[in-house]
Design an enzyme around this catalytic site. Structure first.
Site, short mmCIF file in Angstrom:
data_model
loop_
_atom_site.label_atom_id
_atom_site.label_comp_id
_atom_site.label_asym_id
_atom_site.label_seq_id
_atom_site.Cartn_x
_atom_site.Cartn_y
_atom_site.Cartn_z
N SER A 137 29.29 -29.77 -23.43
CA SER A 137 29.64 -29.07 -22.18
C SER A 137 29.98 -30.16 -21.18
O SER A 137 29.56 -31.32 -21.36
CB SER A 137 28.41 -28.29 -21.67
OG SER A 137 28.59 -27.88 -20.33
N TYR A 150 19.14 -27.71 -18.41
CA TYR A 150 20.29 -27.48 -19.30
C TYR A 150 21.12 -28.76 -19.40
O TYR A 150 21.50 -29.19 -20.49
CB TYR A 150 21.12 -26.32 -18.75
CG TYR A 150 22.37 -26.03 -19.55
CD1 TYR A 150 22.29 -25.49 -20.83
CD2 TYR A 150 23.64 -26.29 -19.03
CE1 TYR A 150 23.44 -25.23 -21.58
CE2 TYR A 150 24.79 -26.02 -19.76
CZ TYR A 150 24.69 -25.50 -21.03
OH TYR A 150 25.83 -25.24 -21.76
N1 LIG Z 1 29.69 -20.23 -21.62
C1 LIG Z 1 29.88 -21.36 -20.95
O1 LIG Z 1 30.25 -21.36 -19.76
C2 LIG Z 1 29.68 -22.68 -21.65
C3 LIG Z 1 30.24 -23.83 -21.07
C4 LIG Z 1 30.11 -25.04 -21.71
C5 LIG Z 1 29.42 -25.12 -22.90
N2 LIG Z 1 28.86 -24.00 -23.44
C6 LIG Z 1 28.16 -24.13 -24.72
O2 LIG Z 1 28.90 -23.43 -25.70
C7 LIG Z 1 28.04 -23.03 -26.76
C8 LIG Z 1 28.29 -21.57 -27.08
O3 LIG Z 1 27.93 -20.79 -25.96
P1 LIG Z 1 28.65 -19.44 -25.57
O4 LIG Z 1 29.16 -19.61 -24.20
O5 LIG Z 1 29.56 -19.00 -26.63
O6 LIG Z 1 27.39 -18.47 -25.43
P2 LIG Z 1 26.87 -17.27 -26.34
O7 LIG Z 1 27.92 -16.27 -26.54
O8 LIG Z 1 25.57 -16.86 -25.73
O9 LIG Z 1 26.63 -17.97 -27.74
C9 LIG Z 1 25.50 -18.72 -28.05
C10 LIG Z 1 25.16 -18.43 -29.50
O10 LIG Z 1 24.04 -19.23 -29.89
C11 LIG Z 1 23.23 -18.45 -30.76
N3 LIG Z 1 21.87 -18.93 -30.68
C12 LIG Z 1 21.12 -19.09 -29.56
N4 LIG Z 1 19.89 -19.51 -29.88
C13 LIG Z 1 19.88 -19.65 -31.24
C14 LIG Z 1 18.89 -20.03 -32.16
N5 LIG Z 1 17.66 -20.40 -31.77
N6 LIG Z 1 19.20 -20.05 -33.48
C15 LIG Z 1 20.43 -19.69 -33.89
N7 LIG Z 1 21.42 -19.32 -33.06
C16 LIG Z 1 21.13 -19.28 -31.75
C17 LIG Z 1 23.37 -17.01 -30.23
O11 LIG Z 1 23.24 -16.07 -31.28
P3 LIG Z 1 21.90 -15.25 -31.61
O12 LIG Z 1 21.34 -14.80 -30.29
O13 LIG Z 1 22.34 -14.19 -32.52
O14 LIG Z 1 21.02 -16.25 -32.30
C18 LIG Z 1 24.79 -16.97 -29.71
O15 LIG Z 1 25.68 -16.43 -30.68
C19 LIG Z 1 26.61 -23.34 -26.28
O16 LIG Z 1 26.18 -24.55 -26.87
C20 LIG Z 1 26.76 -23.52 -24.78
O17 LIG Z 1 25.79 -24.39 -24.26
C21 LIG Z 1 28.98 -22.77 -22.85
#
Ligand SMILES: NC(=O)c1ccc[n+]([C@@H]2O[C@H](COP(=O)([O-])OP(=O)(O)OC[C@H]3O[C@@H](n4cnc5c(N)ncnc54)[C@H](OP(=O)(O)O)[C@@H]3O)[C@@H](O)[C@H]2O)c1
Length: 223
Positions: A137, A150
């Protein structure tokens, strides 16, 4: 048949990355805790192109679950690449964060990424090649107000990724980090840190850019 493994593939960026990287692999392995969401991603992938898709429900915080996952993955599939995408965030002034929220971020974002990478690198070393992409990120590049823990977790993953790139340098095992800004995903559903998430980029646009820039460079920066 060569497979790519993607964590957090039941929603958001993980699902979008699965769609992009399915262009290069004929088998996609989706990891997450929620079976129904993984199944939805599987259905979308199989509507898009002819693919072998497997789902595994695993909590990446749990070392035993990660180890038995890896045993299955390397027995049943030819896993050639891993995308560590699963992650969670809790936001607010540092004094407002509970011990559980702190643990969830560190155990998922940092420990989960380390455990999976460690297990995959052992197997990749036997094969003599492999690829890891860590989704970090812009929170891994600079500090942000009300995001302290975070950000700390993402700086940790950045340090881990950069160190492994040096440790594995000169081998055919590659490791890269991807740094992106805010995306409109379920990540923001359980907090009010972002007031209007519809103004954020879509995960599909970011996934397409990551895929396009993933050409062997150590850092993929998408801002
Ligand atoms: N959204 C943003 O603005 C943003 C910006 C920069 C970076 N990111 C990064 O991008 C990545 C994806 O995030 P996203 O935005 O796509 O959010 P998201 O839709 O909430 O996806 C996160 C995924 O991680 C899985 N997860 C969480 N805890 C877990 C665990 N203990 N074991 C296995 N799976 C787990 C969740 O699935 P389950 O709940 O089914 O396990 C979910 O599918 C993350 O690393 C986040 O930090 C996000």
């Amino acid at each position: 048949m060569s497979a790519i493994v993607i964590t957090g593939a039941g929603s958001g960026l993980g699902r979008a990355l699965a769609l992009q990287y399915s262009k290069d692999y004929n088998e996609i392995i989706l990891i997450g805790r929620n079976h129904e969401r993984l199944q939805q991603t599987k259905d979308i992938l199989q509507q898009t192109r002819e693919l072998e898709v497997s789902t595994y429900t695993v909590n990446i915080q749990n070392q035993n679950e990660v180890e038995s996952l890896c045993t299955s993955l390397f027995t049943k599939h030819d896993a050639a690449a891993l995308i560590n995408n699963a992650g969670v965030g809790h936001f607010g002034p540092v004094t407002s964060l509970s011990a559980d929220e702190i643990s969830e971020m560190l155990d998922t974002n940092v420990k989960g990424t380390i455990l999976l990478s460690q297990a995959f690198i052992k197997e990749f070393q036997k094969k003599g090649k492999g690829k890891i992409l860590n989704i970090i990120s812009t929170a891994g590049l600079r500090g942000k107000v009300n995001e302290s823990v975070y950000v700390a977790s993402k700086f940790a993953v950045r340090g881990f990724t950069e160190s492994l790139a040096k440790e594995l340098g000169g081998t055919a095992i590659t490791i890269a980090g991807a740094y992106m800004g805010g995306m409109d995903t379920p990540f923001w559903d359980n907090n009010d840190h972002i007031k209007d998430k519809s103004r954020l980029k879509s995960p599909e646009v970011i996934a397409e850019k990551i895929y396009r820039l993933d050409d062997g460079r150590a850092e993929i920066i998408v801002e």
